[in-house]
Design an enzyme around this catalytic site. Structure first.
Site, PDB file in Angstrom:
ATOM      1  N   ARG A   1      36.270 -32.671   1.648  1.00  0.00           N
ATOM      2  CA  ARG A   1      36.551 -31.232   1.581  1.00  0.00           C
ATOM      3  C   ARG A   1      37.805 -30.861   2.373  1.00  0.00           C
ATOM      4  O   ARG A   1      38.528 -29.937   2.000  1.00  0.00           O
ATOM      5  CB  ARG A   1      35.343 -30.423   2.040  1.00  0.00           C
ATOM      6  CG  ARG A   1      34.147 -30.642   1.128  1.00  0.00           C
ATOM      7  CD  ARG A   1      33.076 -29.593   1.264  1.00  0.00           C
ATOM      8  NE  ARG A   1      31.823 -30.059   0.714  1.00  0.00           N
ATOM      9  CZ  ARG A   1      31.533 -30.110  -0.587  1.00  0.00           C
ATOM     10  NH1 ARG A   1      32.423 -29.714  -1.476  1.00  0.00           N
ATOM     11  NH2 ARG A   1      30.364 -30.568  -1.006  1.00  0.00           N
TER      12      ARG A   1
ATOM     13  N   ASP B   1      29.569 -25.490   3.267  1.00  0.00           N
ATOM     14  CA  ASP B   1      30.597 -26.445   2.848  1.00  0.00           C
ATOM     15  C   ASP B   1      31.888 -25.770   2.414  1.00  0.00           C
ATOM     16  O   ASP B   1      32.902 -26.446   2.198  1.00  0.00           O
ATOM     17  CB  ASP B   1      30.077 -27.311   1.693  1.00  0.00           C
ATOM     18  CG  ASP B   1      29.054 -28.333   2.151  1.00  0.00           C
ATOM     19  OD1 ASP B   1      29.148 -28.782   3.306  1.00  0.00           O
ATOM     20  OD2 ASP B   1      28.162 -28.673   1.358  1.00  0.00           O
TER      21      ASP B   1
ATOM     22  N   GLY C   1      25.537 -37.810   3.322  1.00  0.00           N
ATOM     23  CA  GLY C   1      24.513 -37.338   4.244  1.00  0.00           C
ATOM     24  C   GLY C   1      23.301 -36.805   3.505  1.00  0.00           C
ATOM     25  O   GLY C   1      22.160 -37.036   3.905  1.00  0.00           O
TER      26      GLY C   1
ATOM     27  N   GLN D   1      18.958 -30.056   4.041  1.00  0.00           N
ATOM     28  CA  GLN D   1      18.668 -31.498   4.018  1.00  0.00           C
ATOM     29  C   GLN D   1      17.395 -31.811   4.809  1.00  0.00           C
ATOM     30  O   GLN D   1      16.555 -32.596   4.357  1.00  0.00           O
ATOM     31  CB  GLN D   1      19.845 -32.282   4.589  1.00  0.00           C
ATOM     32  CG  GLN D   1      21.091 -32.213   3.724  1.00  0.00           C
ATOM     33  CD  GLN D   1      22.276 -32.909   4.360  1.00  0.00           C
ATOM     34  OE1 GLN D   1      22.176 -33.481   5.453  1.00  0.00           O
ATOM     35  NE2 GLN D   1      23.416 -32.864   3.698  1.00  0.00           N
TER      36      GLN D   1
ATOM     37  N   ARG E   1      18.836 -34.578  -6.314  1.00  0.00           N
ATOM     38  CA  ARG E   1      17.397 -34.280  -6.387  1.00  0.00           C
ATOM     39  C   ARG E   1      16.805 -34.655  -7.742  1.00  0.00           C
ATOM     40  O   ARG E   1      15.652 -35.071  -7.828  1.00  0.00           O
ATOM     41  CB  ARG E   1      17.165 -32.796  -6.068  1.00  0.00           C
ATOM     42  CG  ARG E   1      17.374 -32.469  -4.581  1.00  0.00           C
ATOM     43  CD  ARG E   1      17.626 -30.979  -4.355  1.00  0.00           C
ATOM     44  NE  ARG E   1      17.672 -30.618  -2.937  1.00  0.00           N
ATOM     45  CZ  ARG E   1      18.750 -30.770  -2.166  1.00  0.00           C
ATOM     46  NH1 ARG E   1      19.857 -31.289  -2.666  1.00  0.00           N
ATOM     47  NH2 ARG E   1      18.717 -30.398  -0.891  1.00  0.00           N
TER      48      ARG E   1
END
Length: 448
Positions: A401, A325, A99, A174, A32
């Site tokens: 992950r 996540d 993503g 998102q 961002r």
């Protein structure tokens, strides 16, 4: 199961993990800061930027949109083009594995009167983009992709955008962020309504850059209102360290006997800190030291010590958005706790870099742990400290992950655990191996 092109890596039980784990900068804030820096007028300076491939791909995209993005010593300097000043890229925008990157970029460019074609790696090309392109179409943009709304995809921006009022059908930071970024270059007020609040980095950072943004609870839910066409002012940003990356040394310390690890300057935004709250409820010896604020975000130093008395819990489903996540690594801790840990309301994990519920369930079963799973839930039967047999070769499905979670599992299992490809770890945590080995982890490369 192993890919010939992969980089297998094996984790074996080690002695105690000790020392300080300086994890990379927060990925969400890094993306961002580059995007909003490019949409401000003037020079934004960023320290602590995560230099993983995902974020570097976003930086390259902002260059393609006309901003200057370069590294100067320890800082990244972004010279922005202002809201509405993005230019049509000369080539396809490749977002690699990210993503977050592709969805935020689609939003930022959707209210400009030009076309952009986006693509990514094999994993990203499988992920659903319609959840973003549908609300962007309300502004007047049009998207043309492969079946199922997948990349490569061309988004034809709205030359004359209209403001939007949009209720998100799924809890997704998102999607919310893409709509807000699109709303920057639309006239009037753009409103996003969420049934439950998701991570709010976009709102905090938009406000920091000078956008007029209002957040309130209403009968419909969590309502965010953005006034379009602001002039964004450049900022000096110190990116806090990433709580999703911190999860790995923290969880490893909790399950490896004798461990005592300090993880400095971790972002503790309440919309991101669900994992740490959950671990403490399970009985983890996890403390916050030196609480403070960094760039509008709460932060602290985390100290994690071996916790042999952890027990399974039912994780509240409404916590999912704040730790989506972290469920893979939580399931590894659950396998080393006593009793059953129940994780519900996590359908989103089915459409991440891979189907993370299935990947974790298969890998844990391969390590001798009983797992039950359904469309939006899974349960792990803990085997207590040191009770996981291990010994598996685990397929990570190009998911960073999953790879890191099973390497942590191997640190506390009776027999070594091998991941078929450690390569994807570079997308979010390029220093993972070196950092964990400095703490005392034992990794070994095996021929593929």
């Amino acid at each position: 199961m192993s890919h010939a092109s992969g980089h297998p890596l094996t984790a074996t039980a080690s002695g105690p993990l000790t020392g300080a784990a300086h994890v990379p900068g927060d990925k969400s804030i890094s993306h961002r800061s580059l995007i909003l820096g490019a949409m401000a007028v003037g020079e934004t300076r960023i320290t602590g930027l995560l230099e993983g491939q995902d974020v570097l791909d976003t930086g390259a995209a902002m260059r393609a949109f006309g901003a200057s993005v370069e590294k100067a010593g320890e800082e990244w300097v972004v010279r922005g083009v202002g809201v509405g000043g993005l230019m049509e890229p000369e080539d396809v925008i490749d977002c690699g594995n990210s993503g977050t990157g592709v969805r935020l970029l689609m939003g930022a460019a959707a209210t400009h009167g030009f076309s952009v074609t986006y693509t990514g790696d094999a994993s990203l090309r499988k992920r659903p983009m319609a959840r973003v392109t549908e609300p962007l179409s309300l502004f007047g943009a049009a998207a043309y992709g492969r079946s199922g709304g997948r990349l490569p995809m061309t988004v034809v921006g709205a030359g004359d955008p209209v403001p939007v009022r949009y209720a998100t059908p799924v809890a997704s930071a998102q999607v919310k962020s893409a709509v807000l970024l699109a709303g920057l270059n639309a006239p009037g007020e753009t409103v996003v309504i969420e049934r439950e609040a998701t991570r709010d980095h976009s709102e905090r950072m938009l406000r920091g850059f000078g956008a007029e943004i209002d957040v309130r609870r209403t009968a419909e839910g969590h309502e965010i209102t953005l006034v379009g066409r602001p002039e964004l002012s450049p900022q000096t940003i110190a990116v806090p360290r990433d709580p999703s990356s911190a999860a790995f040394p923290v969880c490893a310390a909790l399950i490896v006997p004798g461990s005592d690890v300090l993880v400095p300057n971790i972002g503790l935004n309440p919309t991101r800190a669900g994992l740490f709250e959950t671990l403490r409820e399970m009985g983890a010896d996890l403390t916050y030291e030196n609480p403070r604020e960094e760039g509008g975000e709460p932060a602290a130093d985390l100290r994690a010590r071996f916790s042999p008395d952890m027990h399974g819990i039912k994780v509240p489903p409404d916590r999912a958005a704040s730790m989506i996540d972290e469920y893979p690594i939580l399931s590894v801790v659950a396998a080393n706790a006593a009793g059953t840990t129940v994780m519900r309301g996590v359908a989103e994990l089915r459409v991440k870099e891979c189907d993370r519920i299935d990947a974790m369930a298969q890998g844990l079963r391969g390590c001798g742990v009983a797992v039950r799973d359904g469309p939006d839930w899974w349960e792990v039967d803990g085997r207590g400290p040191g009770g996981v047999p291990g010994g598996a070769m685990v397929a990570v499905h190009l998911d960073h992950r999953i790879a890191m979670s099973f390497l942590v599992a191997g640190m506390a299992a009776r027999e070594a655990v091998t991941v078929d490809d450690a390569g994807p770890i570079a997308t979010s945590f390029p220093i993972f191996r070196a950092l964990m080995e400095r703490l005392g982890a034992a990794f070994e490369e095996r021929g593929s």
